[in-house]
Scaffold this motif. Sequence first.
Motif, PDB file in Angstrom:
ATOM      1  N   ILE A   9      25.971 -20.923  36.949  1.00  0.00           N
ATOM      2  CA  ILE A   9      25.503 -22.232  37.428  1.00  0.00           C
ATOM      3  C   ILE A   9      24.880 -22.099  38.813  1.00  0.00           C
ATOM      4  O   ILE A   9      23.834 -22.696  39.089  1.00  0.00           O
ATOM      5  N   PHE A  10      25.500 -21.320  39.675  1.00  0.00           N
ATOM      6  CA  PHE A  10      24.950 -21.148  41.023  1.00  0.00           C
ATOM      7  C   PHE A  10      23.580 -20.472  40.971  1.00  0.00           C
ATOM      8  O   PHE A  10      22.709 -20.749  41.802  1.00  0.00           O
ATOM      9  N   ALA A  11      23.367 -19.586  39.989  1.00  0.00           N
ATOM     10  CA  ALA A  11      22.062 -18.936  39.848  1.00  0.00           C
ATOM     11  C   ALA A  11      20.993 -19.962  39.496  1.00  0.00           C
ATOM     12  O   ALA A  11      19.864 -19.906  40.017  1.00  0.00           O
ATOM     13  N   ILE A  12      21.312 -20.931  38.636  1.00  0.00           N
ATOM     14  CA  ILE A  12      20.350 -21.976  38.278  1.00  0.00           C
ATOM     15  C   ILE A  12      20.100 -22.893  39.470  1.00  0.00           C
ATOM     16  O   ILE A  12      18.958 -23.310  39.736  1.00  0.00           O
TER      17      ILE A  12
ATOM     18  N   LEU B 169      11.417 -21.227  31.975  1.00  0.00           N
ATOM     19  CA  LEU B 169      12.492 -20.274  31.730  1.00  0.00           C
ATOM     20  C   LEU B 169      13.760 -20.624  32.505  1.00  0.00           C
ATOM     21  O   LEU B 169      14.868 -20.590  31.958  1.00  0.00           O
ATOM     22  N   SER B 170      13.605 -20.970  33.785  1.00  0.00           N
ATOM     23  CA  SER B 170      14.777 -21.201  34.646  1.00  0.00           C
ATOM     24  C   SER B 170      15.467 -22.534  34.371  1.00  0.00           C
ATOM     25  O   SER B 170      16.687 -22.635  34.520  1.00  0.00           O
ATOM     26  N   PHE B 171      14.696 -23.561  33.996  1.00  0.00           N
ATOM     27  CA  PHE B 171      15.265 -24.899  33.833  1.00  0.00           C
ATOM     28  C   PHE B 171      15.237 -25.400  32.398  1.00  0.00           C
ATOM     29  O   PHE B 171      15.695 -26.503  32.120  1.00  0.00           O
TER      30      PHE B 171
ATOM     31  N   LEU C 100      14.816 -22.621  45.291  1.00  0.00           N
ATOM     32  CA  LEU C 100      13.606 -21.820  45.502  1.00  0.00           C
ATOM     33  C   LEU C 100      12.376 -22.527  44.945  1.00  0.00           C
ATOM     34  O   LEU C 100      11.297 -22.493  45.544  1.00  0.00           O
ATOM     35  N   ASP C 101      12.556 -23.197  43.806  1.00  0.00           N
ATOM     36  CA  ASP C 101      11.441 -23.934  43.216  1.00  0.00           C
ATOM     37  C   ASP C 101      10.995 -25.081  44.115  1.00  0.00           C
ATOM     38  O   ASP C 101       9.826 -25.459  44.102  1.00  0.00           O
TER      39      ASP C 101
ATOM     40  N   SER D 271      16.241 -15.532  39.391  1.00  0.00           N
ATOM     41  CA  SER D 271      17.530 -16.189  39.566  1.00  0.00           C
ATOM     42  C   SER D 271      17.932 -16.939  38.302  1.00  0.00           C
ATOM     43  O   SER D 271      19.085 -16.858  37.849  1.00  0.00           O
ATOM     44  N   GLY D 272      16.980 -17.665  37.716  1.00  0.00           N
ATOM     45  CA  GLY D 272      17.291 -18.396  36.491  1.00  0.00           C
ATOM     46  C   GLY D 272      17.678 -17.471  35.360  1.00  0.00           C
ATOM     47  O   GLY D 272      18.664 -17.720  34.643  1.00  0.00           O
ATOM     48  N   LEU D 273      16.937 -16.383  35.176  1.00  0.00           N
ATOM     49  CA  LEU D 273      17.244 -15.454  34.093  1.00  0.00           C
ATOM     50  C   LEU D 273      18.552 -14.702  34.351  1.00  0.00           C
ATOM     51  O   LEU D 273      19.281 -14.362  33.415  1.00  0.00           O
ATOM     52  N   THR D 274      18.862 -14.436  35.620  1.00  0.00           N
ATOM     53  CA  THR D 274      20.126 -13.777  35.944  1.00  0.00           C
ATOM     54  C   THR D 274      21.306 -14.679  35.604  1.00  0.00           C
ATOM     55  O   THR D 274      22.404 -14.195  35.293  1.00  0.00           O
ATOM     56  N   GLY D 275      21.075 -16.002  35.652  1.00  0.00           N
ATOM     57  CA  GLY D 275      22.120 -16.927  35.223  1.00  0.00           C
ATOM     58  C   GLY D 275      22.539 -16.666  33.782  1.00  0.00           C
ATOM     59  O   GLY D 275      23.720 -16.791  33.432  1.00  0.00           O
ATOM     60  N   ILE D 276      21.579 -16.292  32.935  1.00  0.00           N
ATOM     61  CA  ILE D 276      21.915 -15.966  31.542  1.00  0.00           C
ATOM     62  C   ILE D 276      22.799 -14.724  31.488  1.00  0.00           C
ATOM     63  O   ILE D 276      23.773 -14.667  30.730  1.00  0.00           O
TER      64      ILE D 276
END
Length: 275
Positions: free
Chosen positions: A61-64, A98-100, A70-71, A44-49
Amino acid sequence: MTDEGPRLGPKAAEDEFPQSRAGGRGLTLRAVLPNAITAAALCSGLTGIRFAIGGEWKLAIFAIILAGLLDGIDGRIARLLKAQSRFGAELDSLADSLSFGMAPALIIYLWTLQDLPSIGWFAALAFAICCALRLARFNAQIDVDEQPHKSAGFLTGIPAPVGAGLAFLPFYLWMATGNEMFRDPLANAIWIVAIAVLMISNLATLSWGLIRPHRSLRLAFIALVGMLFAALLLEPWWSLVAICVLYLGLMPYAAWRYIRFRQQRGERMAANPAP
């Protein structure tokens, strides 16, 4: 404090004490679910990119935010299933970095900081590096018995998911108001560097463990959470602004409360010296 190894899994929360070390014989079947959730948070975090590269800022932003949710549950599920593992702990730290760390830094860079190529990139790097350093510090201290903040129920510095959420505060304001002032690259560079410093600071910050509403207030607390959820559905950007402002406003209170705790502990030790 026991002499056993640290509590492991996705993730040994920063406000928890070590308990037991899982065996090193690979993942058990019940460990698959929490680690799958951690992997989903990473994706999800990487998909935000990916969304940010396409200029789909809301989805980025919603992906982060989804990664943060989830975290927040993967470690709790691991502990519920008694499925903690060293693999899970390492995967969780990697996912958080990676995500944050990296993902918010790149999203903010693509959104505004690229208008200041040099300064903006250094600001983004500072945020990503400080997030990684924070997680490395947590991993390095997981076996340390004496952690003054943790023993008092506090965290040290701003947690990585909270730091990511706070870094997007100018974006929330930009979406809520439409004012281009909040997209100013220099102001955003200064802001994310400030958040990066807070992540690796030694400030005592509030942990979830300190949120214990009195029995008489628990129904009201449930109602408040429900209203907050409704506000996020109806006015997501202003609600996120309010959450960020509330957290920032509570930071001085957390520091004061920790100082008071240390003073009271010192007074108790002086009144009851060790034999």
